[in-house]
Scaffold this motif. Structure first.
Motif, PDB file in Angstrom:
ATOM      1  N   THR A 115       0.845  -1.191   0.000  1.00  0.00           N
ATOM      2  CA  THR A 115       0.000   0.000   0.000  1.00  0.00           C
ATOM      3  C   THR A 115       0.884   1.246   0.000  1.00  0.00           C
ATOM      4  OG1 THR A 115      -0.069   0.021   2.396  1.00  0.00           O
ATOM      5  CG2 THR A 115      -1.859  -1.098   1.271  1.00  0.00           C
ATOM      6  N   MET A 116       0.277   2.375  -0.317  1.00  0.00           N
ATOM      7  CA  MET A 116       1.003   3.637  -0.306  1.00  0.00           C
ATOM      8  C   MET A 116       1.501   3.921   1.106  1.00  0.00           C
ATOM      9  SD  MET A 116      -1.178   6.337  -2.457  1.00  0.00           S
ATOM     10  CE  MET A 116      -2.297   5.742  -3.683  1.00  0.00           C
ATOM     11  N   ARG A 118       2.388   6.140   4.185  1.00  0.00           N
ATOM     12  CA  ARG A 118       1.920   7.443   4.659  1.00  0.00           C
ATOM     13  C   ARG A 118       2.828   8.013   5.738  1.00  0.00           C
ATOM     14  NH1 ARG A 118      -2.026   4.101   3.237  1.00  0.00           N
ATOM     15  NH2 ARG A 118      -3.782   4.866   2.048  1.00  0.00           N
ATOM     16  N   ALA A 121       1.848   8.671  10.773  1.00  0.00           N
ATOM     17  CA  ALA A 121       0.524   9.274  10.632  1.00  0.00           C
ATOM     18  C   ALA A 121      -0.148   9.404  11.991  1.00  0.00           C
ATOM     19  CB  ALA A 121      -0.338   8.431   9.702  1.00  0.00           C
ATOM     20  N   LYS A 125      -5.814  10.017  10.613  1.00  0.00           N
ATOM     21  CA  LYS A 125      -5.530   9.316   9.357  1.00  0.00           C
ATOM     22  C   LYS A 125      -5.368   7.817   9.589  1.00  0.00           C
ATOM     23  CE  LYS A 125      -3.204  11.343   6.147  1.00  0.00           C
ATOM     24  NZ  LYS A 125      -2.797  11.550   4.787  1.00  0.00           N
ATOM     25  N   ARG A 126      -4.719   7.440  10.694  1.00  0.00           N
ATOM     26  CA  ARG A 126      -4.362   6.032  10.869  1.00  0.00           C
ATOM     27  C   ARG A 126      -5.504   5.209  11.418  1.00  0.00           C
ATOM     28  NH1 ARG A 126      -0.011   3.379  14.812  1.00  0.00           N
ATOM     29  NH2 ARG A 126       0.704   1.679  13.495  1.00  0.00           N
ATOM     30  N   ARG A 165       3.714   4.610  12.218  1.00  0.00           N
ATOM     31  CA  ARG A 165       3.879   4.324  10.803  1.00  0.00           C
ATOM     32  C   ARG A 165       2.590   3.741  10.226  1.00  0.00           C
ATOM     33  NH1 ARG A 165       8.828   3.249   8.130  1.00  0.00           N
ATOM     34  NH2 ARG A 165      10.241   4.908   8.730  1.00  0.00           N
ATOM     35  N   TYR A 166       2.196   4.262   9.070  1.00  0.00           N
ATOM     36  CA  TYR A 166       0.955   3.809   8.442  1.00  0.00           C
ATOM     37  C   TYR A 166       1.207   3.609   6.960  1.00  0.00           C
ATOM     38  CZ  TYR A 166      -3.969   3.957   6.998  1.00  0.00           C
ATOM     39  OH  TYR A 166      -5.183   3.681   6.456  1.00  0.00           O
ATOM     40  N   GLY A 167       0.689   2.522   6.417  1.00  0.00           N
ATOM     41  CA  GLY A 167       0.861   2.221   4.995  1.00  0.00           C
ATOM     42  C   GLY A 167       2.179   1.511   4.746  1.00  0.00           C
TER      43      GLY A 167
END
Lengths: 213, 119
Positions: A115-116, A118, A121, A125-126, A165-167
């Motif tokens: 996935t992208m 991010r 985050a 958003k997360r 950390r996300y994505g």
């Protein structure tokens, strides 16, 4: 499980259904051509699978051990290798090329990719937290709120949703429909979205339907 | 071929080449394909183009008309097979790209001056 192929996400567009005229959102995927680089059998490896390679590169981009491995199947230098577990390895032979023709239009496929990313985050958003009010003297805009009780238990429970950390993780989107197959150019049109940005590496395999034998 | 060229070639199969040049303010007749059971017929929808959105295959026009005293706006994907044809009935002279001000007007005030320099 059956053998799939590797591909590159090219982007999204829409096509029209011929009968109803409905617009279908599609992802365009460059699927293959992939070369079979290794066939693992029960006798040699303890399990059966087919390894395929994708994306031709210059010879200097690979290490000598990598080139030596590809030499066994007399394949060109390939950047990505992936294994697909399958029972009927007898149908495949070393050096065989697989392309988009592996799939028929209307078939269901599982697509996995990264996935992208991010980055680091926040809560909104997360984890889809609500935001605090922006006005009326409020200073709580994107804060998390409470993370738990006080002296008892005196700690934050594991798994508490927090910023981080996300994505950038591997995700599989299951049962996506193939809308159109161009076997000459090895291009697949898949209904709906797939992980990653254009240019991302994807694995496209026939859908794994739970309970179906 | 690069990614953009491949996507363009896929879209090219669906993009219509026989559409007239449409401008905001024009009075148009849009032929809408309607399926009733097994029969298919084309229903005309007449009105004023009050907005356009360019976007290749995703190009749309918003057509407004007053039907039985109620304002009706329909957004057409002009490259869709549902749109059988588009006929320009009258060219309009307007000074805006979006004619949303027509929504607040009734009767004579909704008229748009005709222009004759476009065919």
């Amino acid at each position: 499980m059956s053998v799939g192929i590797l591909g590159t996400k090219l982007g999204m567009t829409q096509v029209f259904e011929p009968e109803t005229g409905k617009a279908i959102p599609v992802t365009v995927i460059q699927a293959g051509p992939c070369t079979i680089t290794q066939i693992k059998t029960k006798e040699t490896d303890g399990y059966t699978s087919v390894q395929i390679g994708y994306q031709e590169v210059k010879e200097k981009a690979l290490s000598k051990p990598e080139l030596g491995h590809l030499k066994k199947s007399s394949a060109n230098p390939l950047r990505h290798l992936k294994e697909y577990r399958t029972d009927n390895v007898g149908e495949y032979e070393l050096g065989q090329t697989l392309g988009a023709a592996l799939f028929d239009s209307g078939a269901l496929v599982d697509i996995s990719g990264d996935t992208m990313g991010r980055g680091f985050a926040g809560y909104q958003k997360r984890h889809n937290f609500k935001r605090g009010q922006m006005a009326h003297g409020s200073k709580n805009h994107r804060l998390p709120g409470s993370t738990g009780a006080g002296t008892t238990p005196g700690r934050v429970y594991p798994g508490k949703k927090m910023a981080g950390r996300y994505g950038g993780t591997k995700v599989t989107i299951r049962k996506l429909q193939v809308v159109q197959v161009d076997s000459e150019q090895n291009v697949l049109l898949i209904k709906g979205a797939v992980p990653g940005k254009p240019g991302a590496l994807l694995s496209i395999a026939p859908a794994n339907i739970v309970g179906a034998k | 071929m690069n990614a953009e060229a491949i996507i363009r070639s896929i879209e090219a199969k669906h993009i219509k080449s026989d559409l007239p040049q449409i401008y905001v303010g024009d009075s148009v007749e849009v032929g809408v394909r309607i399926k009733e059971g097994t029969k298919e017929r084309i229903q005309p929808y007449r009105g004023t183009v009050i907005a356009m959105r360019n976007g290749g295959i995703n190009e749309t026009i918003t057509v407004r008309r007053i039907f039985q005293g109620v304002g009706v706006e329909r957004v057409f994907l002009i490259h869709s097979p549902i749109v059988a044809h588009i006929k320009i009935e009258r060219r309009g002279k307007v000074r805006r790209a979006k004619l949303y001000y027509l929504r607040d007007r009734v009767g004579k005030a909704t008229r748009i001056k005709q222009r004759f320099d476009r065919s």
